[in-house]
Design a protein around this motif. Sequence first.
Motif, mmCIF file in Angstrom:
data_model
loop_
_atom_site.group_PDB
_atom_site.id
_atom_site.type_symbol
_atom_site.label_atom_id
_atom_site.label_comp_id
_atom_site.label_asym_id
_atom_site.label_seq_id
_atom_site.Cartn_x
_atom_site.Cartn_y
_atom_site.Cartn_z
ATOM 1 N N ILE A 300 0.864 -1.180 0.000
ATOM 2 C CA ILE A 300 0.000 0.000 0.000
ATOM 3 C C ILE A 300 0.901 1.231 0.000
ATOM 4 N N ALA A 301 0.705 2.111 -0.973
ATOM 5 C CA ALA A 301 1.547 3.295 -1.112
ATOM 6 C C ALA A 301 0.701 4.561 -1.065
ATOM 7 N N ARG A 302 1.254 5.603 -0.480
ATOM 8 C CA ARG A 302 0.588 6.907 -0.489
ATOM 9 C C ARG A 302 0.847 7.650 -1.793
ATOM 10 N N SER A 303 1.947 7.253 -2.469
ATOM 11 C CA SER A 303 2.274 7.895 -3.742
ATOM 12 C C SER A 303 2.892 6.868 -4.677
ATOM 13 N N PHE A 304 2.321 6.748 -5.881
ATOM 14 C CA PHE A 304 2.813 5.788 -6.862
ATOM 15 C C PHE A 304 2.646 6.402 -8.246
ATOM 16 N N GLY A 305 3.751 6.490 -8.986
ATOM 17 C CA GLY A 305 3.705 7.078 -10.319
ATOM 18 C C GLY A 305 4.418 6.213 -11.334
ATOM 19 N N ILE A 306 4.026 6.349 -12.596
ATOM 20 C CA ILE A 306 4.579 5.529 -13.670
ATOM 21 C C ILE A 306 5.069 6.423 -14.799
#
Length: 572
Positions: A300-306
């Motif tokens: 579980i992440a508070r921030s995830f970008g691709i």
Amino acid sequence: MNEIIRERVAAFREKADLPDLDDAKLFEAFAAHCVLHQFHEDEFNAGQHRTGGGNDLGVDAWGIVINGDLFSDLDGVKGAVESSREMNVVVIVLQAKQSQNFEGKVVSDLADNLRQICGRAPIAYTASPEVQELHEAIGLIYDNHQKLPDHSPRLEVRYVHCGDEANADLEGKCRSAEAALDELGRFQSIRFEAVGWRRLNQLYQRSQRKINVAFEWPSKVAIPAIAGVKEAWMGTIPASVFVERLLVDTGGSIRKFLFEDNIRDFQGESNEVNSGIAETLADPVKRKRFVVLNNGITVIARSFGISGSECHMSDFQIVNGCQTGHVLFEHRDQLTDDVHLKLTVIETEDEVMSDTITVATNRQTQIPAEDLRANRQIHREIEDFFLTQRAPRDLYYERRSGQYDARSVTMTRVVKQNQLVQAYASVFRGHAFEATRTAKLRRDPVVRIFHPEGHAVAYYTAAAAWYQVEWLFRNNRVEGKWRPARFMLMAAVVARFSKGAKLPQGRAKAERHCEGLLAQIWDRDEVERLVSLMVGRLERMTDAESSKQRLSDLARTRGFTERFLKEAAGVE
């Protein structure tokens, strides 16, 4: 001192709440913060690791990382060794000088002294208690050599100064120092480095950033939209990439704080499931099937970008896969390119959704779901109560690792879960002698740590006592040699303020009891006066102890602790 470093040190003094340390001691604590953070990315009290003073043999600070946890004293190392089935160990030692001129002789002298400190024989020189503890801690680790994997332990030594980076001559002395220490045959790897002001500045800047990982993940698919979830992805990833990019910090230690939202700590490879995972990884044929034999990892992440196939993630927790993650770390040398792992990443800031995912992904455990929710609820109640307090009584309970990193709070006022366990067990449950055994205390049904029927105000009161006593040690108001007795001192102070009365069970009575205690605990002058008197009694008791045991050993025995608390009750 270099001007840039001077500014960094000034900022560190304020953030670390160290108003009373002189410049030399402050720089030692600053250097310890910067260097140790390479090997332990979670927050810690750098002042606890400082040893600078008479007979320190050139060791200004030390720390030992065992299975991702950082320790600053023999007592903590003993607890870790006793509770660990396997041990990944990194020993970190540093000398810090404010001078803008580096000295090659410092490297040679430190290496000679470390041959004594790290060797099996008693130290031939007069050494301070803190350095003696380092010697005994290393000996204790080797006494339990059967728990050490092939790549452990490691020795990391740093000579920190405010001059330019090392020239060829200084680099040569560092390599000679490594060779001299390698002759001991006690470490799997040894690294001796000189750290100039530019590198020191980089280390400080890195220590101020939140953990942000980047990794290639081409084999992923998006999960359709879900209420409460910003986005979610699942797929497979090479196990080596998962370990190297997500699981291990820059110093090569496992990021143990990533598992704080997990239901169970690592159960060791003697556990039937974990031994099965290890056997699969050891078999060249079976390891290729790992991706279909293992349930995988849920993050579980508070921030995830691709960005294309590269992913960036910060402020994350592994909520399912603690056992798998630890076994992969232990066997990372067996993770060939054909070993893949299932990975699910869920980006959400919804706490309720996070709890639901944690419970749902842990249903294969034998812990009832209602117990999981109750356990998490008491943590929320404690966190909320802490947030109701205002300066100068403000403290912050870190329910989730790193949650205060981006906020303007004094980090020494942030109380971690294990610290709260230690304080509460010492102050209200009569277990000061077992305070370092946090895993045991959490499991003990009699101690009832984080029990759903507990009172948040009591946890805050225990934390306040912890903070005040820690402040005295951190600012050298109490000699560091008495630090092994800190939990006894916390318990003694609260017992004195309560006149021996126990914490009532009912909520209303408990609140009145704690309010009376808090009015006295937050009187720092009175706490310091009492602690000083109690240390005098403690000194007389240790001098008269027929067993001649070290204070760190005496403080871990019920009999000595109870005798001290009786003595401390009568100080005037």
